[in-house]
Design an enzyme around this catalytic site. Sequence first.
Site, PDB file in Angstrom:
ATOM      1  N   HIS A 283       0.857  -1.190   0.000  1.00 56.07           N
ATOM      2  CA  HIS A 283       0.000   0.000   0.000  1.00 56.07           C
ATOM      3  C   HIS A 283       0.891   1.238   0.000  1.00 56.07           C
ATOM      4  CE1 HIS A 283      -3.389   2.551   0.602  1.00 56.07           C
ATOM      5  NE2 HIS A 283      -3.712   2.271   1.852  1.00 56.07           N
ATOM      6  N   HIS A 322      -2.370  -2.097  -9.710  1.00 57.36           N
ATOM      7  CA  HIS A 322      -3.360  -1.443  -8.840  1.00 57.36           C
ATOM      8  C   HIS A 322      -4.629  -2.281  -8.836  1.00 57.36           C
ATOM      9  CE1 HIS A 322      -5.861   1.673  -7.039  1.00 57.36           C
ATOM     10  NE2 HIS A 322      -4.721   2.242  -6.678  1.00 57.36           N
ATOM     11  N   ASP A 378       2.768   5.540  -6.722  1.00 54.35           N
ATOM     12  CA  ASP A 378       3.987   5.403  -5.921  1.00 54.35           C
ATOM     13  C   ASP A 378       5.255   5.277  -6.757  1.00 54.35           C
ATOM     14  OD1 ASP A 378       1.923   3.604  -3.747  1.00 54.35           O
ATOM     15  OD2 ASP A 378       2.919   5.483  -3.261  1.00 54.35           O
TER      16      ASP A 378
HETATM   17  C1  SDX Z   1      -1.397   2.265  -3.350  1.00 50.67           C
HETATM   18  O1  SDX Z   1      -6.126   0.921  -3.288  1.00 50.67           O
HETATM   19  C2  SDX Z   1      -5.613   2.045  -3.506  1.00 50.67           C
HETATM   20  O2  SDX Z   1      -6.274   2.959  -3.986  1.00 50.67           O
HETATM   21  C3  SDX Z   1      -4.175   2.218  -3.076  1.00 50.67           C
HETATM   22  C4  SDX Z   1      -3.528   3.521  -3.453  1.00 50.67           C
HETATM   23  C5  SDX Z   1      -4.145   4.685  -2.707  1.00 50.67           C
HETATM   24  O3  SDX Z   1      -4.042   5.829  -3.193  1.00 50.67           O
HETATM   25  O4  SDX Z   1      -4.637   4.467  -1.557  1.00 50.67           O
HETATM   26  O5  SDX Z   1      -3.665   3.763  -4.842  1.00 50.67           O
HETATM   27  C6  SDX Z   1      -2.049   3.552  -3.087  1.00 50.67           C
HETATM   28  O6  SDX Z   1      -1.340   1.448  -2.476  1.00 50.67           O
HETATM   29  C7  SDX Z   1      -0.880   1.994  -4.731  1.00 50.67           C
HETATM   30  C8  SDX Z   1      -0.333   0.539  -4.890  1.00 50.67           C
HETATM   31  C9  SDX Z   1       1.069   0.522  -4.327  1.00 50.67           C
HETATM   32  N1  SDX Z   1       1.575  -0.854  -4.237  1.00 50.67           N
HETATM   33  C10 SDX Z   1       2.534  -1.300  -5.058  1.00 50.67           C
HETATM   34  O7  SDX Z   1       3.022  -0.633  -5.969  1.00 50.67           O
HETATM   35  C11 SDX Z   1       3.023  -2.704  -4.730  1.00 50.67           C
HETATM   36  C12 SDX Z   1       3.109  -3.520  -6.018  1.00 50.67           C
HETATM   37  N2  SDX Z   1       1.775  -3.737  -6.531  1.00 50.67           N
HETATM   38  C13 SDX Z   1       1.131  -4.987  -6.189  1.00 50.67           C
HETATM   39  O8  SDX Z   1       1.452  -5.514  -4.929  1.00 50.67           O
HETATM   40  C14 SDX Z   1      -0.321  -5.049  -6.615  1.00 50.67           C
HETATM   41  O9  SDX Z   1      -0.399  -4.572  -7.890  1.00 50.67           O
HETATM   42  C15 SDX Z   1      -1.364  -4.350  -5.763  1.00 50.67           C
HETATM   43  C16 SDX Z   1      -1.280  -4.743  -4.338  1.00 50.67           C
HETATM   44  C17 SDX Z   1      -1.218  -2.867  -5.884  1.00 50.67           C
HETATM   45  C18 SDX Z   1      -2.739  -4.753  -6.306  1.00 50.67           C
HETATM   46  O10 SDX Z   1      -2.824  -6.105  -6.121  1.00 50.67           O
HETATM   47  P1  SDX Z   1      -4.150  -6.927  -6.532  1.00 50.67           P
HETATM   48  O11 SDX Z   1      -5.197  -6.039  -7.063  1.00 50.67           O
HETATM   49  O12 SDX Z   1      -4.509  -7.812  -5.395  1.00 50.67           O
HETATM   50  O13 SDX Z   1      -3.632  -7.757  -7.762  1.00 50.67           O
HETATM   51  P2  SDX Z   1      -2.947  -9.149  -7.654  1.00 50.67           P
HETATM   52  O14 SDX Z   1      -1.922  -9.126  -6.569  1.00 50.67           O
HETATM   53  O15 SDX Z   1      -4.022 -10.178  -7.581  1.00 50.67           O
HETATM   54  O16 SDX Z   1      -2.170  -9.248  -9.046  1.00 50.67           O
HETATM   55  C19 SDX Z   1      -2.796  -9.748 -10.201  1.00 50.67           C
HETATM   56  C20 SDX Z   1      -1.650 -10.382 -10.985  1.00 50.67           C
HETATM   57  C21 SDX Z   1      -0.884 -11.450 -10.202  1.00 50.67           C
HETATM   58  O17 SDX Z   1      -0.260 -12.304 -11.163  1.00 50.67           O
HETATM   59  P3  SDX Z   1      -0.872 -13.803 -11.379  1.00 50.67           P
HETATM   60  O18 SDX Z   1      -0.993 -14.410 -10.000  1.00 50.67           O
HETATM   61  O19 SDX Z   1      -2.230 -13.570 -12.002  1.00 50.67           O
HETATM   62  O20 SDX Z   1       0.109 -14.475 -12.280  1.00 50.67           O
HETATM   63  O21 SDX Z   1      -0.657  -9.381 -11.297  1.00 50.67           O
HETATM   64  C22 SDX Z   1       0.571  -9.712 -10.628  1.00 50.67           C
HETATM   65  C23 SDX Z   1       0.225 -10.688  -9.522  1.00 50.67           C
HETATM   66  O22 SDX Z   1       1.341 -11.498  -9.211  1.00 50.67           O
HETATM   67  N3  SDX Z   1       1.081  -8.461 -10.092  1.00 50.67           N
HETATM   68  C24 SDX Z   1       2.333  -8.076 -10.187  1.00 50.67           C
HETATM   69  C25 SDX Z   1       2.367  -6.800  -9.605  1.00 50.67           C
HETATM   70  N4  SDX Z   1       1.149  -6.461  -9.170  1.00 50.67           N
HETATM   71  C26 SDX Z   1       0.343  -7.511  -9.471  1.00 50.67           C
HETATM   72  N5  SDX Z   1       3.432  -8.682 -10.704  1.00 50.67           N
HETATM   73  C27 SDX Z   1       4.568  -7.968 -10.632  1.00 50.67           C
HETATM   74  N6  SDX Z   1       4.670  -6.715 -10.094  1.00 50.67           N
HETATM   75  C28 SDX Z   1       3.592  -6.122  -9.577  1.00 50.67           C
HETATM   76  N7  SDX Z   1       3.703  -4.882  -9.049  1.00 50.67           N
END
Ligand code: SDX
Length: 455
Positions: A283, A322, A378
């Site tokens: 997050h 996201h 971010d």
């Molecule tokens: C913020 O919610 C909000 O609004 C948050 C925010 C706010 O203003 O409050 O916008 C702020 O928190 C932004 C997000 C910051 N976090 C990151 O940058 C961390 C990296 N991102 C991931 O951890 C992820 O993308 C999330 C947590 C942001 C979202 O995760 P989801 O929606 O649960 O998606 P998921 O984990 O189910 O991913 C779907 C697929 C998966 O692959 P498969 O299992 O289908 O093969 O995408 C992959 C994930 O492994 N994936 C990534 C990835 N993010 C998702 N693979 C590599 N790098 C990534 N960053």
Amino acid sequence: MSKTESNAAGATSALEIRDTRTGTSYSVPIMPPATEGDTAIRAMDLRQIKQKPDEFGLMTYDPAFMNTASCKSAITFIDGDKGILRYRGYPIEQLAEKASFLETAWLLRNGELPTQTEYDDWKHQITYHTYVHENIKTFLQGFRYDAHPMSMLCSSVAALSSFYPDAKNIEDPAERHISIVRLLAKLPTLAAFCFRHVKGLPFIYPDNDLGYVENFLSMVARMSEPKYEGNPAFVKALEVLFILHADHEKNCSTNAVRAIGSSHVDPFSAVAGGIAALYGPLHGGANEAVLHMIKEIGDKKNIPAFIESVKAGKGKLMGFGHRVYKSYDPRARIVKKLADDVFKVVGIDKDLEIALELERIALSDEYFISRKLYPNVDFYTGLIYRSMAFPTDFFTVLFAVARTAGWLAQWEEMLLDKEQKIARPRQIYTGYGERAYESTISHGGRGGGKDAVRK
Ligand code: SDX
């Protein structure tokens, strides 16, 4: 069953459900579309679906609330496919360009832009509540020199609750208002005090002659000069970044604040819970994690190997992806332009070059495209904070200062929503059925025997 909800035309849309276990059919009303077309069925309308009358009834199972609306809200609208973000209907791009952070905080809470009189009074109230009780300084001095500032901020905001016992009167609009003013006013002070403690520098008190952002920078950076003069590019950049981070619908930390606030605890405690949720690397902690990732990559030539490791599941591309945005996060677009402006002042550096190359490669790679992984807010933010000489572990503190505006608007909206009650989800129980207890240990070492508490 909830009263039948008819849509604007008066017709009642419904979901016709047939339970094949019993052959019974049900008509579950579809809620009339809201302003932007969001619609749903009421989960409680599913409880009538049973096999036997004494059953609990059907629930929805939705880990991490992937498809669950926990409330109605008029504060922030996001269209993840179109990359739209609006605060109370105003596009984020326009607010970032023209509004101030305090004006945005007013808008988020009150639903309308302030009049000049309202704005001047709002600024005055916040300016004159920036001091914290002197005991907070002693509290902060109890932390080690290398304590993470998010731990310090979370703890000190929770501690503030003990200085304002009347904040528990959350039904009183005047108490809610003064708590909102105190939290918006004191978060920058606490954040700056955390920074100065870690640096081993004396705390700098608020300067009421300065605006919100410049006063924060003064408390962070002022040394022996009698008056702090902020770099206008940095002050503007931080004002825009605070606006971009102010609210974001029902993100993890806002969900935490609403859930904690639903127990009717004071808002200081609820905001402390939001800070704890924001601290996580998935997050708000992602901006810090992006810089660690870029440092780990070290050089543009290492990017292809790093990308392959991510695709092999050995970690995430931090700052990408996201839950809602399945296209470019509109905030990331603004932050990227801001980064260009700031780097014109401080000069482009190797880390920014790595970030730009990382983005270029990721946006053309099928793995990321197929998963709709784009830079989020971010990805570039940390590079700007770092160029302003903020240490990496302080980036999420800056996010928390800004998001306090959104948390408080969402907290008050929850309290005023007649449909809301204490948040308490159900579960699908998968544990043991009833079984008899038979001790498997000797209880001799209970620690202190029967008189333990009487000595
Ligand atoms: C913020 O919610 C909000 O609004 C948050 C925010 C706010 O203003 O409050 O916008 C702020 O928190 C932004 C997000 C910051 N976090 C990151 O940058 C961390 C990296 N991102 C991931 O951890 C992820 O993308 C999330 C947590 C942001 C979202 O995760 P989801 O929606 O649960 O998606 P998921 O984990 O189910 O991913 C779907 C697929 C998966 O692959 P498969 O299992 O289908 O093969 O995408 C992959 C994930 O492994 N994936 C990534 C990835 N993010 C998702 N693979 C590599 N790098 C990534 N960053």
